[in-house]
Design an enzyme around this catalytic site. Structure first.
Site, PDB file in Angstrom:
ATOM      1  N   HIS A   1      57.040  69.865  40.760  1.00  0.00           N
ATOM      2  CA  HIS A   1      56.401  68.587  41.090  1.00  0.00           C
ATOM      3  C   HIS A   1      54.886  68.654  41.257  1.00  0.00           C
ATOM      4  CE1 HIS A   1      60.563  67.542  41.607  1.00  0.00           C
ATOM      5  NE2 HIS A   1      60.279  66.304  41.993  1.00  0.00           N
TER       6      HIS A   1
ATOM      7  N   ARG B   1      39.424  50.160  34.938  1.00  0.00           N
ATOM      8  CA  ARG B   1      40.677  50.265  35.711  1.00  0.00           C
ATOM      9  C   ARG B   1      41.415  51.557  35.350  1.00  0.00           C
ATOM     10  NH1 ARG B   1      45.146  45.632  35.156  1.00  0.00           N
ATOM     11  NH2 ARG B   1      45.225  46.480  33.044  1.00  0.00           N
TER      12      ARG B   1
ATOM     13  N   ARG C   1      59.254  72.668  35.100  1.00  0.00           N
ATOM     14  CA  ARG C   1      59.316  71.388  35.797  1.00  0.00           C
ATOM     15  C   ARG C   1      59.138  71.651  37.281  1.00  0.00           C
ATOM     16  NH1 ARG C   1      62.836  68.377  38.678  1.00  0.00           N
ATOM     17  NH2 ARG C   1      62.542  66.116  38.607  1.00  0.00           N
TER      18      ARG C   1
ATOM     19  N   TYR D   1      48.400  53.964  32.122  1.00  0.00           N
ATOM     20  CA  TYR D   1      48.311  53.290  30.817  1.00  0.00           C
ATOM     21  C   TYR D   1      47.498  52.015  30.916  1.00  0.00           C
ATOM     22  CZ  TYR D   1      51.654  49.569  32.046  1.00  0.00           C
ATOM     23  OH  TYR D   1      52.259  48.475  32.611  1.00  0.00           O
TER      24      TYR D   1
ATOM     25  N   GLU E   1      53.884  39.548  42.762  1.00  0.00           N
ATOM     26  CA  GLU E   1      53.490  39.289  41.368  1.00  0.00           C
ATOM     27  C   GLU E   1      54.749  39.183  40.526  1.00  0.00           C
ATOM     28  OE1 GLU E   1      51.194  42.583  39.770  1.00  0.00           O
ATOM     29  OE2 GLU E   1      52.558  44.062  40.610  1.00  0.00           O
TER      30      GLU E   1
ATOM     31  N   LYS F   1      48.172  51.538  37.810  1.00  0.00           N
ATOM     32  CA  LYS F   1      48.869  51.177  36.564  1.00  0.00           C
ATOM     33  C   LYS F   1      49.566  52.407  35.996  1.00  0.00           C
ATOM     34  CE  LYS F   1      48.278  48.135  32.554  1.00  0.00           C
ATOM     35  NZ  LYS F   1      49.358  47.198  32.845  1.00  0.00           N
TER      36      LYS F   1
ATOM     37  N   LEU G   1      49.208  44.726  40.949  1.00  0.00           N
ATOM     38  CA  LEU G   1      48.262  45.331  40.017  1.00  0.00           C
ATOM     39  C   LEU G   1      47.005  44.458  39.961  1.00  0.00           C
ATOM     40  CD1 LEU G   1      48.268  47.673  37.790  1.00  0.00           C
ATOM     41  CD2 LEU G   1      48.326  45.755  36.207  1.00  0.00           C
TER      42      LEU G   1
HETATM   43  N1  PDD Z   1      51.403  44.244  32.147  1.00  0.00           N
HETATM   44  N2  PDD Z   1      51.079  43.078  37.070  1.00  0.00           N
HETATM   45  C1  PDD Z   1      51.897  43.936  36.430  1.00  0.00           C
HETATM   46  C2  PDD Z   1      53.005  44.582  37.185  1.00  0.00           C
HETATM   47  C3  PDD Z   1      51.682  44.209  35.062  1.00  0.00           C
HETATM   48  O1  PDD Z   1      52.473  45.087  34.428  1.00  0.00           O
HETATM   49  C4  PDD Z   1      50.622  43.549  34.377  1.00  0.00           C
HETATM   50  C5  PDD Z   1      50.332  43.812  32.931  1.00  0.00           C
HETATM   51  C6  PDD Z   1      49.818  42.654  35.095  1.00  0.00           C
HETATM   52  C7  PDD Z   1      48.667  41.925  34.455  1.00  0.00           C
HETATM   53  O2  PDD Z   1      47.586  42.776  34.168  1.00  0.00           O
HETATM   54  P1  PDD Z   1      46.585  42.499  32.979  1.00  0.00           P
HETATM   55  O3  PDD Z   1      46.066  41.123  33.149  1.00  0.00           O
HETATM   56  O4  PDD Z   1      45.544  43.531  33.143  1.00  0.00           O
HETATM   57  O5  PDD Z   1      47.356  42.648  31.694  1.00  0.00           O
HETATM   58  C8  PDD Z   1      50.074  42.449  36.451  1.00  0.00           C
HETATM   59  C9  PDD Z   1      51.115  44.819  30.855  1.00  0.00           C
HETATM   60  C10 PDD Z   1      50.506  43.879  29.878  1.00  0.00           C
HETATM   61  C11 PDD Z   1      52.324  45.579  30.339  1.00  0.00           C
HETATM   62  O6  PDD Z   1      52.848  46.378  31.098  1.00  0.00           O
HETATM   63  O7  PDD Z   1      52.704  45.399  29.179  1.00  0.00           O
END
Ligand code: PDD
Length: 285
Positions: free
Chosen positions: A102, A51, A100, A32, A182, A149, A206
């Site tokens: 994997h 990305r 279902r 996403y 993070e 992501k 991320l």
């Molecule tokens: N979250 N790290 C994680 C684990 C995140 O979920 C996000 C973003 C970021 C920052 O990434 P970016 O600058 O590209 O938004 C770092 C989004 C916004 C969410 O899950 O809603």
């Protein structure tokens, strides 16, 4: 009623339906993105799509959407939902299977879903008006592919909930070596003696688009020094400033960590300067 995009069509959200056999639903098998837009202008559109393409290729989902197709979807959603400040959520799952199992199935079409949602105006580079964050900290118990992501966000959701239940807005995570990784939904930084320091890109975090743009903007400007290196939790606890970044927050100043003030407990000067530079440069990507 908000208008959403599902597999090539626009429709009211209440009419958007997917199969319960969708692998996104069964396995969290998808990728996403969240892209902010202010007054109809998208922030970081190209790097966000890059990305996502990279994430899809990491997990072997083939999707023939060009960057222009994605731009058209984002702009159409903004327009159909009344313009202003909107976040765009893009979601690609591997698709719907009949069983279902994997292993990645052959010959199923990915499910593509997108919707927009109203977001607050971008923060102004003013200490007096910006939202101040209070955060918890805890050991990072997520998986070892945090650079993807993935829509499988249970680890992040459980960590966020820990912070939320402690009355905080976010939670800063650290690895088994006591190094900051993070936040549960954002990247994390410290400021020490005027230098902005953030962990390097690897499987533990991320590769945030806000991070990418912020570091580039700061390096091009040159007035604030930037380092990408491991940051110990000792350094975090002794930092002058702590920041979080994400598409929806931009640069969020943290004033309290585990109930203790960060630095002098106030929003810092370096934050104000960085947010000013970011606000001025963010549409260039
Ligand atoms: N979250 N790290 C994680 C684990 C995140 O979920 C996000 C973003 C970021 C920052 O990434 P970016 O600058 O590209 O938004 C770092 C989004 C916004 C969410 O899950 O809603």
């Amino acid at each position: 009623m908000s208008i959403v995009y599902l597999n090539g069509e626009y429709m009211p959200m209440s009419e958007a339906k997917i199969s319960p056999m969708d692998r996104g639903f069964l396995f969290g098998d998808g990728i996403y993105e969240v892209i902010p837009s202010y007054d109809g202008k998208l922030v970081g559109f190209a790097p966000h799509i890059e990305r996502m393409d990279q994430g899809l290729s990491f997990i072997d989902i083939e999707l023939d959407y060009s960057i222009d197709t994605w731009r058209d979807i984002c702009e159409t959603l903004i327009e159909k939902n009344g313009g202003g400040n909107q976040g765009i959520y893009l979601h690609v799952s591997r698709g719907t299977d009949s069983k279902r199992f994997h292993a990645y199935p052959d010959n199923i079409a990915p499910t593509v879903y997108a919707f927009s949602f109203e977001i607050a105006p971008a923060p102004k580079p003013e200490k007096g008006t910006v939202k101040q964050y209070k955060v918890s900290s805890t050991q990072d118990l997520r998986w070892k592919r945090c650079n993807i992501k993935s829509t499988a966000l249970l680890g992040n959701v459980m960590h966020f909930q820990q912070g939320y239940e402690a009355g905080n807005n976010e939670i800063i995570l650290y690895n088994a070596n006591d190094e900051m990784t993070e936040g549960s939904a954002c990247n994390a930084y410290i400021v020490k003696d005027g230098t902005v320091i953030t962990p390097p890109l690897d499987h533990q975090i991320l590769p945030g688009i806000t991070r990418l743009m912020l570091l580039d903007i700061l390096r091009k400007d040159g007035s604030i020094k930037v380092e990408e290196r491991a940051v110990t939790m000792d350094e975090v606890r002794n930092a002058d400033e702590i920041w979080l970044t994400s598409s929806s927050k931009e640069i969020a100043p943290v004033v309290e960590l585990d109930g203790t003030p960060v630095g002098d407990g106030k929003v810092g000067d370096v934050w104000e300067q960085a947010q000013r530079l970011y606000s001025a440069g963010k549409y260039d990507y």
